[in-house]
Scaffold this motif. Structure first.
Motif, PDB file in Angstrom:
ATOM      1  N   THR A  83     -13.831 121.547  95.690  1.00  0.00           N
ATOM      2  CA  THR A  83     -12.925 120.638  96.379  1.00  0.00           C
ATOM      3  C   THR A  83     -11.875 121.465  97.111  1.00  0.00           C
ATOM      4  O   THR A  83     -11.633 122.633  96.788  1.00  0.00           O
ATOM      5  N   ALA A  84     -11.255 120.846  98.074  1.00  0.00           N
ATOM      6  CA  ALA A  84     -10.140 121.468  98.783  1.00  0.00           C
ATOM      7  C   ALA A  84      -9.221 120.348  99.250  1.00  0.00           C
ATOM      8  O   ALA A  84      -9.690 119.257  99.587  1.00  0.00           O
ATOM      9  N   VAL A  85      -7.942 120.637  99.222  1.00  0.00           N
ATOM     10  CA  VAL A  85      -6.970 119.665  99.718  1.00  0.00           C
ATOM     11  C   VAL A  85      -6.007 120.367 100.660  1.00  0.00           C
ATOM     12  O   VAL A  85      -5.794 121.578 100.567  1.00  0.00           O
ATOM     13  N   ALA A  86      -5.422 119.601 101.539  1.00  0.00           N
ATOM     14  CA  ALA A  86      -4.450 120.152 102.479  1.00  0.00           C
ATOM     15  C   ALA A  86      -3.197 120.599 101.737  1.00  0.00           C
ATOM     16  O   ALA A  86      -2.834 120.033 100.703  1.00  0.00           O
ATOM     17  N   ASP A  87      -2.537 121.594 102.277  1.00  0.00           N
ATOM     18  CA  ASP A  87      -1.317 122.106 101.638  1.00  0.00           C
ATOM     19  C   ASP A  87      -0.274 121.003 101.462  1.00  0.00           C
ATOM     20  O   ASP A  87       0.452 120.988 100.472  1.00  0.00           O
ATOM     21  N   ALA A  88      -0.217 120.088 102.419  1.00  0.00           N
ATOM     22  CA  ALA A  88       0.808 119.035 102.381  1.00  0.00           C
ATOM     23  C   ALA A  88       0.644 118.084 101.201  1.00  0.00           C
ATOM     24  O   ALA A  88       1.601 117.405 100.815  1.00  0.00           O
ATOM     25  N   VAL A  89      -0.551 118.043 100.625  1.00  0.00           N
ATOM     26  CA  VAL A  89      -0.803 117.104  99.529  1.00  0.00           C
ATOM     27  C   VAL A  89      -1.210 117.813  98.247  1.00  0.00           C
ATOM     28  O   VAL A  89      -1.501 117.160  97.243  1.00  0.00           O
ATOM     29  N   LYS A  90      -1.222 119.108  98.262  1.00  0.00           N
ATOM     30  CA  LYS A  90      -1.646 119.867  97.090  1.00  0.00           C
ATOM     31  C   LYS A  90      -0.755 119.560  95.899  1.00  0.00           C
ATOM     32  O   LYS A  90       0.480 119.510  96.023  1.00  0.00           O
ATOM     33  N   GLY A  91      -1.418 119.323  94.770  1.00  0.00           N
ATOM     34  CA  GLY A  91      -0.673 118.983  93.566  1.00  0.00           C
ATOM     35  C   GLY A  91      -0.375 117.504  93.437  1.00  0.00           C
ATOM     36  O   GLY A  91       0.092 117.054  92.384  1.00  0.00           O
ATOM     37  N   ARG A  92      -0.638 116.733  94.495  1.00  0.00           N
ATOM     38  CA  ARG A  92      -0.379 115.291  94.462  1.00  0.00           C
ATOM     39  C   ARG A  92      -1.637 114.461  94.680  1.00  0.00           C
ATOM     40  O   ARG A  92      -1.744 113.354  94.153  1.00  0.00           O
ATOM     41  N   PHE A  93      -2.572 114.959  95.461  1.00  0.00           N
ATOM     42  CA  PHE A  93      -3.796 114.223  95.775  1.00  0.00           C
ATOM     43  C   PHE A  93      -4.992 114.940  95.163  1.00  0.00           C
ATOM     44  O   PHE A  93      -5.070 116.174  95.166  1.00  0.00           O
ATOM     45  N   THR A  94      -5.930 114.157  94.681  1.00  0.00           N
ATOM     46  CA  THR A  94      -7.217 114.695  94.240  1.00  0.00           C
ATOM     47  C   THR A  94      -8.333 113.828  94.819  1.00  0.00           C
ATOM     48  O   THR A  94      -8.098 112.695  95.239  1.00  0.00           O
ATOM     49  N   ILE A  95      -9.550 114.392  94.817  1.00  0.00           N
ATOM     50  CA  ILE A  95     -10.682 113.711  95.459  1.00  0.00           C
ATOM     51  C   ILE A  95     -11.855 113.661  94.503  1.00  0.00           C
ATOM     52  O   ILE A  95     -12.820 114.428  94.639  1.00  0.00           O
ATOM     53  N   PRO A  96     -11.814 112.769  93.531  1.00  0.00           N
ATOM     54  CA  PRO A  96     -12.974 112.624  92.657  1.00  0.00           C
ATOM     55  C   PRO A  96     -14.091 111.840  93.354  1.00  0.00           C
ATOM     56  O   PRO A  96     -13.837 111.110  94.305  1.00  0.00           O
ATOM     57  N   ARG A  97     -15.287 112.030  92.886  1.00  0.00           N
ATOM     58  CA  ARG A  97     -16.405 111.248  93.403  1.00  0.00           C
ATOM     59  C   ARG A  97     -17.298 110.855  92.244  1.00  0.00           C
ATOM     60  O   ARG A  97     -17.357 111.558  91.228  1.00  0.00           O
ATOM     61  N   ASP A  98     -17.988 109.751  92.411  1.00  0.00           N
ATOM     62  CA  ASP A  98     -18.929 109.263  91.409  1.00  0.00           C
ATOM     63  C   ASP A  98     -20.213 108.925  92.148  1.00  0.00           C
ATOM     64  O   ASP A  98     -20.346 107.840  92.721  1.00  0.00           O
ATOM     65  N   ASN A  99     -21.154 109.841  92.146  1.00  0.00           N
ATOM     66  CA  ASN A  99     -22.389 109.619  92.894  1.00  0.00           C
ATOM     67  C   ASN A  99     -23.203 108.466  92.311  1.00  0.00           C
ATOM     68  O   ASN A  99     -23.915 107.773  93.036  1.00  0.00           O
ATOM     69  N   ALA A 100     -23.077 108.244  91.015  1.00  0.00           N
ATOM     70  CA  ALA A 100     -23.802 107.131  90.390  1.00  0.00           C
ATOM     71  C   ALA A 100     -23.299 105.796  90.921  1.00  0.00           C
ATOM     72  O   ALA A 100     -24.053 104.825  91.010  1.00  0.00           O
ATOM     73  N   LYS A 101     -22.005 105.739  91.264  1.00  0.00           N
ATOM     74  CA  LYS A 101     -21.416 104.524  91.835  1.00  0.00           C
ATOM     75  C   LYS A 101     -21.384 104.575  93.352  1.00  0.00           C
ATOM     76  O   LYS A 101     -20.832 103.678  93.996  1.00  0.00           O
ATOM     77  N   ASN A 102     -21.958 105.672  93.904  1.00  0.00           N
ATOM     78  CA  ASN A 102     -22.021 105.780  95.362  1.00  0.00           C
ATOM     79  C   ASN A 102     -20.654 105.709  96.004  1.00  0.00           C
ATOM     80  O   ASN A 102     -20.478 105.116  97.074  1.00  0.00           O
ATOM     81  N   SER A 103     -19.678 106.332  95.344  1.00  0.00           N
ATOM     82  CA  SER A 103     -18.302 106.204  95.802  1.00  0.00           C
ATOM     83  C   SER A 103     -17.553 107.528  95.709  1.00  0.00           C
ATOM     84  O   SER A 103     -17.875 108.383  94.877  1.00  0.00           O
ATOM     85  N   VAL A 104     -16.571 107.665  96.568  1.00  0.00           N
ATOM     86  CA  VAL A 104     -15.636 108.781  96.509  1.00  0.00           C
ATOM     87  C   VAL A 104     -14.239 108.174  96.578  1.00  0.00           C
ATOM     88  O   VAL A 104     -14.044 107.100  97.152  1.00  0.00           O
ATOM     89  N   TYR A 105     -13.295 108.856  95.989  1.00  0.00           N
ATOM     90  CA  TYR A 105     -11.948 108.311  95.870  1.00  0.00           C
ATOM     91  C   TYR A 105     -10.917 109.324  96.371  1.00  0.00           C
ATOM     92  O   TYR A 105     -11.190 110.517  96.465  1.00  0.00           O
TER      93      TYR A 105
END
Length: 121
Positions: free
Chosen positions: A57-79
């Motif tokens: 995963t990678a996040v922009a510096d402006a949101v580092k430590g505050r945003f995360t990007i989990p995904r659930d392929n079984a649910k066909n979704s990313v968050y």
């Protein structure tokens, strides 16, 4: 592939939101998934990306430590899990699907319709 983003809304500074992105077909696991955002009068900017297998995963510096990007392929979704929101986070947020692990919007082939996030001070 059609992507549907949801979960936006109005939140006070310091609050949290979780955005969701669902695919129309059970194919999300075949793609690298990213989140981008665009504020009024600004260019679309990278927020976060996750690999197909969730190993990278990678996040922009402006949101580092505050945003995360989990995904659930079984649910066909990313968050996009967002905490400690700031007024500067106000934007339309877009999810996108592509083949390359990239922070560049041009590398993504499919885009959701966007969901508005507004953070009040």
């Amino acid at each position: 592939v059609q992507l549907l983003a949801s979960g936006g809304g109005l939140v006070q500074a310091g609050g949290s939101l979780r955005l969701s992105c669902a695919a129309s077909l059970r194919t999300l696991g075949n793609y690298v998934m990213g989140w981008f955002r665009q504020a009024p009068g600004e260019e679309r900017e990278f927020v976060a990306v996750i690999s197909r297998s969730r190993s990278s995963t990678a996040v922009a510096d402006a949101v580092k430590g505050r945003f995360t990007i989990p995904r659930d392929n079984a649910k066909n979704s990313v968050y996009l899990q967002m905490i400690s929101l700031k007024p500067d986070d106000t934007a339309v947020y877009y999810c996108a699907a592509g083949q390359k692990f990239s922070t560049a919007a041009v590398e993504y082939d499919y885009w959701g319709q966007g969901t508005q996030v507004t953070v009040s001070s």
